[in-house]
Design a protein around this motif. Structure first.
Motif, PDB file in Angstrom:
ATOM      1  N   ASN A   1       0.793  -1.179   0.020  1.00 43.21           N
ATOM      2  CA  ASN A   1       0.089   0.009  -0.162  1.00 43.21           C
ATOM      3  C   ASN A   1       1.015   1.454   0.021  1.00 43.21           C
ATOM      4  O   ASN A   1       0.606   2.374  -0.821  1.00 43.21           O
ATOM      5  CB  ASN A   1      -0.986  -0.081   1.189  1.00 43.21           C
ATOM      6  N   SER A   2       1.893   1.127   0.757  1.00 43.44           N
ATOM      7  CA  SER A   2       2.864   2.418   0.912  1.00 43.44           C
ATOM      8  C   SER A   2       3.609   2.537  -0.539  1.00 43.44           C
ATOM      9  O   SER A   2       3.777   3.356  -1.181  1.00 43.44           O
ATOM     10  CB  SER A   2       3.952   2.343   2.049  1.00 43.44           C
ATOM     11  N   GLY A   3       4.177   1.396  -1.013  1.00 43.42           N
ATOM     12  CA  GLY A   3       4.717   1.412  -2.255  1.00 43.42           C
ATOM     13  C   GLY A   3       3.996   1.896  -3.416  1.00 43.42           C
ATOM     14  O   GLY A   3       4.475   2.931  -4.095  1.00 43.42           O
ATOM     15  N   ILE A   4       2.731   1.627  -3.631  1.00 40.14           N
ATOM     16  CA  ILE A   4       1.946   1.957  -4.803  1.00 40.14           C
ATOM     17  C   ILE A   4       1.528   3.707  -4.446  1.00 40.14           C
ATOM     18  O   ILE A   4       1.348   4.395  -5.441  1.00 40.14           O
ATOM     19  CB  ILE A   4       0.514   1.364  -5.082  1.00 40.14           C
ATOM     20  N   ASN A   5       1.373   4.077  -3.324  1.00 42.82           N
ATOM     21  CA  ASN A   5       0.782   5.471  -2.952  1.00 42.82           C
ATOM     22  C   ASN A   5       1.899   6.300  -2.997  1.00 42.82           C
ATOM     23  O   ASN A   5       2.000   7.417  -3.392  1.00 42.82           O
ATOM     24  CB  ASN A   5       0.353   5.595  -1.580  1.00 42.82           C
ATOM     25  N   ASN A   6       3.224   5.820  -2.454  1.00 47.24           N
ATOM     26  CA  ASN A   6       4.487   6.693  -2.404  1.00 47.24           C
ATOM     27  C   ASN A   6       5.659   6.216  -2.573  1.00 47.24           C
ATOM     28  O   ASN A   6       6.571   7.112  -2.654  1.00 47.24           O
ATOM     29  CB  ASN A   6       4.651   6.904  -0.664  1.00 47.24           C
ATOM     30  N   GLY A   7       5.815   5.227  -3.457  1.00 47.83           N
ATOM     31  CA  GLY A   7       7.049   4.714  -4.337  1.00 47.83           C
ATOM     32  C   GLY A   7       7.953   4.154  -3.325  1.00 47.83           C
ATOM     33  O   GLY A   7       7.855   3.917  -2.167  1.00 47.83           O
TER      34      GLY A   7
ATOM     35  N   LEU B   1       2.871  -0.471 -10.171  1.00 48.44           N
ATOM     36  CA  LEU B   1       1.622  -0.486 -10.641  1.00 48.44           C
ATOM     37  C   LEU B   1       1.056   1.197 -10.491  1.00 48.44           C
ATOM     38  O   LEU B   1      -0.050   1.508 -11.066  1.00 48.44           O
ATOM     39  CB  LEU B   1       0.526  -1.256  -9.405  1.00 48.44           C
ATOM     40  N   LYS B   2       1.880   2.056 -10.054  1.00 42.80           N
ATOM     41  CA  LYS B   2       1.442   3.381  -9.858  1.00 42.80           C
ATOM     42  C   LYS B   2       1.327   4.126 -11.236  1.00 42.80           C
ATOM     43  O   LYS B   2       0.547   4.660 -11.498  1.00 42.80           O
ATOM     44  CB  LYS B   2       2.718   4.001  -9.270  1.00 42.80           C
ATOM     45  N   ARG B   3       2.161   3.699 -12.298  1.00 40.86           N
ATOM     46  CA  ARG B   3       2.014   4.119 -13.768  1.00 40.86           C
ATOM     47  C   ARG B   3       0.493   3.722 -14.064  1.00 40.86           C
ATOM     48  O   ARG B   3       0.208   4.773 -15.024  1.00 40.86           O
ATOM     49  CB  ARG B   3       2.839   3.567 -14.541  1.00 40.86           C
ATOM     50  N   PHE B   4      -0.155   2.829 -13.617  1.00 44.06           N
ATOM     51  CA  PHE B   4      -1.258   2.615 -14.070  1.00 44.06           C
ATOM     52  C   PHE B   4      -2.522   3.276 -13.450  1.00 44.06           C
ATOM     53  O   PHE B   4      -3.579   3.462 -13.602  1.00 44.06           O
ATOM     54  CB  PHE B   4      -1.835   1.081 -14.104  1.00 44.06           C
ATOM     55  N   VAL B   5      -2.103   3.847 -12.051  1.00 42.53           N
ATOM     56  CA  VAL B   5      -3.021   4.510 -11.318  1.00 42.53           C
ATOM     57  C   VAL B   5      -2.984   6.152 -11.776  1.00 42.53           C
ATOM     58  O   VAL B   5      -2.252   6.734 -10.832  1.00 42.53           O
ATOM     59  CB  VAL B   5      -2.902   4.284  -9.793  1.00 42.53           C
ATOM     60  N   ASN B   6      -3.242   6.464 -12.673  1.00 41.67           N
ATOM     61  CA  ASN B   6      -3.107   7.755 -13.075  1.00 41.67           C
ATOM     62  C   ASN B   6      -4.444   8.925 -13.267  1.00 41.67           C
ATOM     63  O   ASN B   6      -4.551   9.662 -13.980  1.00 41.67           O
ATOM     64  CB  ASN B   6      -2.540   7.683 -14.615  1.00 41.67           C
ATOM     65  N   SER B   7      -5.258   8.185 -12.493  1.00 43.95           N
ATOM     66  CA  SER B   7      -6.561   9.157 -12.349  1.00 43.95           C
ATOM     67  C   SER B   7      -7.340   8.674 -10.863  1.00 43.95           C
ATOM     68  O   SER B   7      -7.000   7.930 -10.253  1.00 43.95           O
ATOM     69  CB  SER B   7      -7.593   8.634 -13.330  1.00 43.95           C
ATOM     70  N   THR B   8      -8.018   9.996 -10.683  1.00 40.97           N
ATOM     71  CA  THR B   8      -8.652   9.822  -9.121  1.00 40.97           C
ATOM     72  C   THR B   8      -9.591   8.470  -9.099  1.00 40.97           C
ATOM     73  O   THR B   8      -9.448   8.083  -8.271  1.00 40.97           O
ATOM     74  CB  THR B   8      -9.714  11.141  -9.089  1.00 40.97           C
ATOM     75  N   SER B   9     -10.488   8.269 -10.247  1.00 37.35           N
ATOM     76  CA  SER B   9     -11.289   7.106 -10.009  1.00 37.35           C
ATOM     77  C   SER B   9     -10.395   5.616 -10.023  1.00 37.35           C
ATOM     78  O   SER B   9     -10.646   4.866  -9.100  1.00 37.35           O
ATOM     79  CB  SER B   9     -11.916   6.886 -11.396  1.00 37.35           C
TER      80      SER B   9
ATOM     81  N   LYS C   1      -8.929   5.659  -6.395  1.00 39.66           N
ATOM     82  CA  LYS C   1      -9.922   5.265  -5.400  1.00 39.66           C
ATOM     83  C   LYS C   1     -10.416   3.799  -5.508  1.00 39.66           C
ATOM     84  O   LYS C   1     -10.462   3.169  -4.411  1.00 39.66           O
ATOM     85  CB  LYS C   1     -11.439   5.968  -5.688  1.00 39.66           C
ATOM     86  N   LEU C   2     -10.470   3.130  -6.670  1.00 37.88           N
ATOM     87  CA  LEU C   2     -10.370   1.800  -6.763  1.00 37.88           C
ATOM     88  C   LEU C   2      -9.521   1.073  -6.216  1.00 37.88           C
ATOM     89  O   LEU C   2      -9.331  -0.032  -5.647  1.00 37.88           O
ATOM     90  CB  LEU C   2     -10.522   1.468  -8.529  1.00 37.88           C
ATOM     91  N   MET C   3      -7.990   1.582  -6.209  1.00 39.72           N
ATOM     92  CA  MET C   3      -6.989   0.851  -5.783  1.00 39.72           C
ATOM     93  C   MET C   3      -6.902   0.962  -4.315  1.00 39.72           C
ATOM     94  O   MET C   3      -6.514   0.074  -3.511  1.00 39.72           O
ATOM     95  CB  MET C   3      -5.622   1.515  -6.169  1.00 39.72           C
ATOM     96  N   ASN C   4      -7.530   2.007  -3.662  1.00 34.13           N
ATOM     97  CA  ASN C   4      -7.423   2.207  -2.387  1.00 34.13           C
ATOM     98  C   ASN C   4      -8.731   1.293  -1.576  1.00 34.13           C
ATOM     99  O   ASN C   4      -8.451   0.592  -0.664  1.00 34.13           O
ATOM    100  CB  ASN C   4      -8.078   3.655  -1.875  1.00 34.13           C
ATOM    101  N   ARG C   5      -9.611   1.057  -2.397  1.00 39.22           N
ATOM    102  CA  ARG C   5     -10.779   0.071  -1.843  1.00 39.22           C
ATOM    103  C   ARG C   5     -10.043  -1.260  -2.046  1.00 39.22           C
ATOM    104  O   ARG C   5     -10.481  -2.296  -1.249  1.00 39.22           O
ATOM    105  CB  ARG C   5     -12.066   0.332  -2.876  1.00 39.22           C
ATOM    106  N   ALA C   6      -9.477  -1.537  -3.187  1.00 38.67           N
ATOM    107  CA  ALA C   6      -8.714  -3.126  -3.115  1.00 38.67           C
ATOM    108  C   ALA C   6      -7.950  -3.076  -1.965  1.00 38.67           C
ATOM    109  O   ALA C   6      -7.969  -4.302  -1.467  1.00 38.67           O
ATOM    110  CB  ALA C   6      -7.900  -3.100  -4.161  1.00 38.67           C
ATOM    111  N   PHE C   7      -6.996  -2.433  -1.646  1.00 36.29           N
ATOM    112  CA  PHE C   7      -6.111  -2.362  -0.182  1.00 36.29           C
ATOM    113  C   PHE C   7      -6.993  -2.235   0.781  1.00 36.29           C
ATOM    114  O   PHE C   7      -6.909  -3.117   1.914  1.00 36.29           O
ATOM    115  CB  PHE C   7      -5.122  -1.468  -0.344  1.00 36.29           C
ATOM    116  N   GLY C   8      -8.004  -1.576   1.063  1.00 29.85           N
ATOM    117  CA  GLY C   8      -8.770  -1.796   2.159  1.00 29.85           C
ATOM    118  C   GLY C   8      -9.485  -3.112   2.155  1.00 29.85           C
ATOM    119  O   GLY C   8      -9.552  -3.633   3.432  1.00 29.85           O
ATOM    120  N   SER C   9     -10.022  -3.667   1.151  1.00 30.56           N
ATOM    121  CA  SER C   9     -10.540  -4.889   1.230  1.00 30.56           C
ATOM    122  C   SER C   9      -9.200  -6.124   1.661  1.00 30.56           C
ATOM    123  O   SER C   9      -9.687  -6.936   2.500  1.00 30.56           O
ATOM    124  CB  SER C   9     -11.019  -5.403  -0.270  1.00 30.56           C
TER     125      SER C   9
END
Length: 207
Positions: A29-35, A173-181, A184-192
């Motif tokens: 979760n830290s890696g995808i959000n912060n590198g 995976l961060k390169r694929f998370v290039n939009s707010t939507s 948000k989907l990634m955050n919900r995945a990690f939340g799950s």
């Protein structure tokens, strides 16, 4: 401790660290959000929690915790509640691509959040109590403390390397998370994932 025994312990340490768990989820979760570099506080926090668990087992407290049903249950349910709380927080995250918190506050939050994740995982205590005696030499000429220090250092070193690998994998995976939507989907995945880890911890029973 002979080289052969240590190599066997090294392999066991790797298998333990590489198996998915709350720590790995937190690191990814830290890696995808912060590198990768910014995941360093998360990894250090995990090692603080892990190190305290190792120290507790080394001085005998872990045996008491592992054998006490009441204490074990209390720590377990604290961990379950905390993981669920983390999962809910990730689900409720707005998915903003901007980091509104200061860098220092974010690092402190990562560090202490990760430390608490490992501290409230009684499975680690039970595992260490079961693992250490298998590799301790019974020779009267051997001192237990140097062996425990070697095993503890090996566990921490291996876990640091494995967690950095998890962070590096997630950062790709961060390169694929290039939009707010998508964020948000990634955050919900990690939340799950956090909530699933909580369910697995809740279902865990001492044998």
């Amino acid at each position: 401790m002979s080289l052969g025994v240590w190599l066997t312990f090294l392999m066991a340490s790797f298998l333990v660290s590489v198996s998915p768990g709350a720590g790995a989820i937190n690191t990814m979760n830290s890696g995808i959000n912060n590198g990768v570099r910014s995941a360093f506080p998360t990894i250090l926090g995990l090692q603080l929690g892990y190190g305290i668990q190792i120290l507790a087992v080394a001085i005998g407290i872990g045996t008491v915790l592992a054998s006490s049903t009441t204490t074990f249950s209390f720590i377990k349910w604290m961990g379950v509640a905390y993981l669920i709380w983390l999962g809910v927080q990730k689900w409720r995250s707005p998915g903003s691509l901007e980091n509104s918190n200061s860098e220092e506050n974010t690092k402190n939050k990562q560090f202490w959040q990760s430390a608490f994740v490992n501290l409230t995982n009684p499975k680690a205590t039970v595992f260490l109590v079961a693992l250490f005696p298998q590799f301790l030499s019974n020779s009267s000429t051997s001192s237990y403390m140097p062996q425990l220090l070697l095993m503890g250092g090996t566990l921490l070193a291996v876990d640091i390397i494995v967690m950095f690998c998890y962070a590096a994998l997630a950062s790709q995976l961060k390169r694929f998370v290039n939009s707010t939507s998508r964020m948000k989907l990634m955050n919900r995945a990690f939340g799950s994932f956090f909530i699933i880890a909580a369910i697995m911890l809740a279902a865990y029973k001492k044998t």
